[in-house]
Design a protein around this motif. Structure first.
Motif, mmCIF file in Angstrom:
data_model
loop_
_atom_site.group_PDB
_atom_site.id
_atom_site.type_symbol
_atom_site.label_atom_id
_atom_site.label_comp_id
_atom_site.label_asym_id
_atom_site.label_seq_id
_atom_site.Cartn_x
_atom_site.Cartn_y
_atom_site.Cartn_z
ATOM 1 N N ASN A 1 -0.412 3.959 -2.183
ATOM 2 C CA ASN A 1 -1.524 4.487 -1.550
ATOM 3 C C ASN A 1 -1.029 5.872 -0.705
ATOM 4 O O ASN A 1 -1.525 7.013 -0.610
ATOM 5 C CB ASN A 1 -2.477 3.557 -0.750
ATOM 6 C CG ASN A 1 -3.566 4.495 -0.070
ATOM 7 O OD1 ASN A 1 -4.446 4.908 -0.783
ATOM 8 N ND2 ASN A 1 -3.880 4.168 1.210
ATOM 9 N N THR A 2 0.207 5.514 0.014
ATOM 10 C CA THR A 2 0.811 6.788 0.698
ATOM 11 C C THR A 2 1.274 7.964 -0.306
ATOM 12 O O THR A 2 0.706 8.990 0.108
ATOM 13 C CB THR A 2 2.122 6.141 1.296
ATOM 14 O OG1 THR A 2 2.059 4.988 2.130
ATOM 15 C CG2 THR A 2 2.836 7.318 2.159
ATOM 16 N N LYS B 1 0.782 -1.149 0.042
ATOM 17 C CA LYS B 1 -0.116 -0.138 0.021
ATOM 18 C C LYS B 1 0.774 1.212 -0.065
ATOM 19 O O LYS B 1 0.229 2.336 0.492
ATOM 20 C CB LYS B 1 -0.942 0.104 1.094
ATOM 21 C CG LYS B 1 -1.931 -1.270 1.185
ATOM 22 C CD LYS B 1 -2.657 -0.824 2.366
ATOM 23 C CE LYS B 1 -3.831 -2.122 2.514
ATOM 24 N NZ LYS B 1 -4.483 -2.274 3.657
ATOM 25 N N ASN C 1 -0.351 8.558 -3.088
ATOM 26 C CA ASN C 1 -1.586 9.177 -3.284
ATOM 27 C C ASN C 1 -2.149 10.069 -2.164
ATOM 28 O O ASN C 1 -2.708 11.110 -2.602
ATOM 29 C CB ASN C 1 -2.519 8.089 -3.612
ATOM 30 C CG ASN C 1 -3.895 8.492 -4.135
ATOM 31 O OD1 ASN C 1 -4.115 9.517 -4.624
ATOM 32 N ND2 ASN C 1 -4.946 7.966 -3.873
#
Lengths: 156, 266
Positions: free
Chosen positions: B133-134, B130, B136
């Protein structure tokens, strides 16, 4: 502090806050982990390098000052996998406050530090850096309410 | 029968869509490459690290392969040409085969084996962990921060290392021609210079840059296809590397067609 009775409800509300505060969001969550091929220092400095357009040295100087605030200068060169849970939480908080006018959102802190009994440690960390953020929201489950007894630092 | 035809059609459509998506992704990356403000200090730092990992760390292995394979190829070419009484084409074969075909091919294979697989695995691991995602969440553009430096490093590495490979091979050619074929340095250099064609060198440069672009872009694309499960990492690396190999073959064939067209019309 925002406590929810179900994961679905929590995720929905958290998503709403994240969408509202997109520009100033400093998220502390296991869903936004530290970048594992960067050191602690680089993880913290990255936001200022990217958005503040600071040089590597300028951004890292700020990151070192922030680490000093939490007496964590000795972990500056370490990477995510070797950090203790508390250290990881602190680094995530320091990274969150690197955002411009940050709104810190802490998502389920006891998921990041499952061995923690109460919020004393979280309070200490947030108090040490309270000059660096405007607001702080903590999202958690209702069944963790007892762990929060003793008051919260900032309310949503 | 109908099912079989449907199956063929589905597979065909899948291949066409995949090819179209790859090209669309390539154009997005290309467009971003010329966006100068994208190159902030964070991006530059990643670029420098990637150039170090791709071009510098590989040097001992790369130079050894260049010396050994260069010596073998030049020895074989020289002996065959002498045997056939066609030694006057030695220079043309060196420039036409070794510099424009052999050097880029070996370079791209070495970089693909070493760096493309690493980039594919790295992006897949970041996806599973993820970490994308960080980026983002903190509004860090993954194309600018992650993909662009890696692709630029791929382009630079293939172009520069191909040149280095050619220089090493031609230097070992100098030694071999002196030892085996009693050729003087002057004759050797003259043969090379008269055989060198500007168009070949330009096509070689474009081919190296294109290969460098695709052998990093394709692994990135397949790394991004990893799911949340750890088991998706080897699958994405496998698919990515197979497609890298196909891309190398396609670019080789296209460059050969372009070179023959250039020779025909110019």
């Amino acid at each position: 502090m925002r406590l929810y009775s179900s994961e679905e409800l929590l995720d929905r509300e958290l998503g709403d806050v994240m969408a509202q505060e997109k520009r100033h969001l400093g998220l502390v969550s296991l869903d936004a982990p530290l970048i594992s091929n960067l050191s602690v220092l680089s993880n913290i400095a990255l936001v200022k390098q990217y958005h503040g357009r600071l040089s590597v040295r300028e951004a890292e100087d700020i990151a070192v000052m922030r680490l000093n605030k939490l007496h964590l200068e000795d972990i500056a060169k370490k990477r995510n996998p070797v950090l203790l849970e508390e250290q990881r939480f602190c680094v995530m908080v320091l990274r969150a406050v690197m955002v411009e006018d940050p709104v810190v959102v802490i998502d389920r802190p006891f998921k990041i530090m499952p061995d923690l009994d109460d919020t004393r440690f979280i309070r200490e960390v947030l108090t040490s850096v309270d000059d660096l953020f405007q607001e702080c929201h903590i999202f958690d489950y209702l069944w963790n309410e007892e762990r929060y007894t003793g008051g919260m630092i900032h309310d949503a | 029968m109908t099912t079989a035809i449907e199956q063929i059609g589905r597979s065909g459509l899948h291949v066409v869509r995949s090819f179209r998506d790859t090209l669309a992704f390539a154009f997005r990356i290309l467009a971003r490459m010329f966006d100068v403000p994208a190159y902030n200090s964070a991006v530059r730092m990643v670029l420098i690290n990637q150039i170090y990992f791709t071009s510098v760390q590989i040097l001992p292995l790369f130079l050894s392969v260049a010396v050994i394979s260069g010596a073998i190829v030049i020895g074989i070419i020289g002996q065959y040409l002498t045997h056939l009484g066609l030694f006057e084409y030695f220079g043309q074969l060196l420039m036409g085969f070794v510099v424009t075909e052999f050097a880029p091919f070996i370079t791209v294979l070495l970089i693909a084996l070493r760096s493309s697989s690493a980039v594919n695995a790295e992006i897949a691991v970041m996806k599973v962990n993820k970490e994308l995602n960080t980026l983002n969440v903190f509004r860090i553009d993954e194309i600018n921060y992650l993909f662009l430096p890696r692709i630029l490093s791929g382009i630079l590495s293939v172009v520069l290392l191909s040149w280095l490979f050619s220089i090493v091979v031609l230097t070992s050619g100098l030694v071999f021609s002196a030892l085996l074929f009693n050729m003087s340095i002057n004759d050797y250099v003259t043969v090379l210079l008269t055989s060198a064609k500007f168009s070949d060198i330009i096509v070689m440069l474009i081919k190296c840059a294109t290969m460098g672009f695709f052998i990093v872009m394709i692994p990135i694309r397949y790394g991004m296809r990893a799911t949340d499960e750890l088991t998706s990492i080897p699958v994405s690396v496998l698919q990515g590397m197979v497609n890298v190999f196909i891309a190398i073959m396609i670019i080789e064939v296209v460059s050969l067609i372009v070179m023959s067209l250039i020779e025909k019309f110019i």
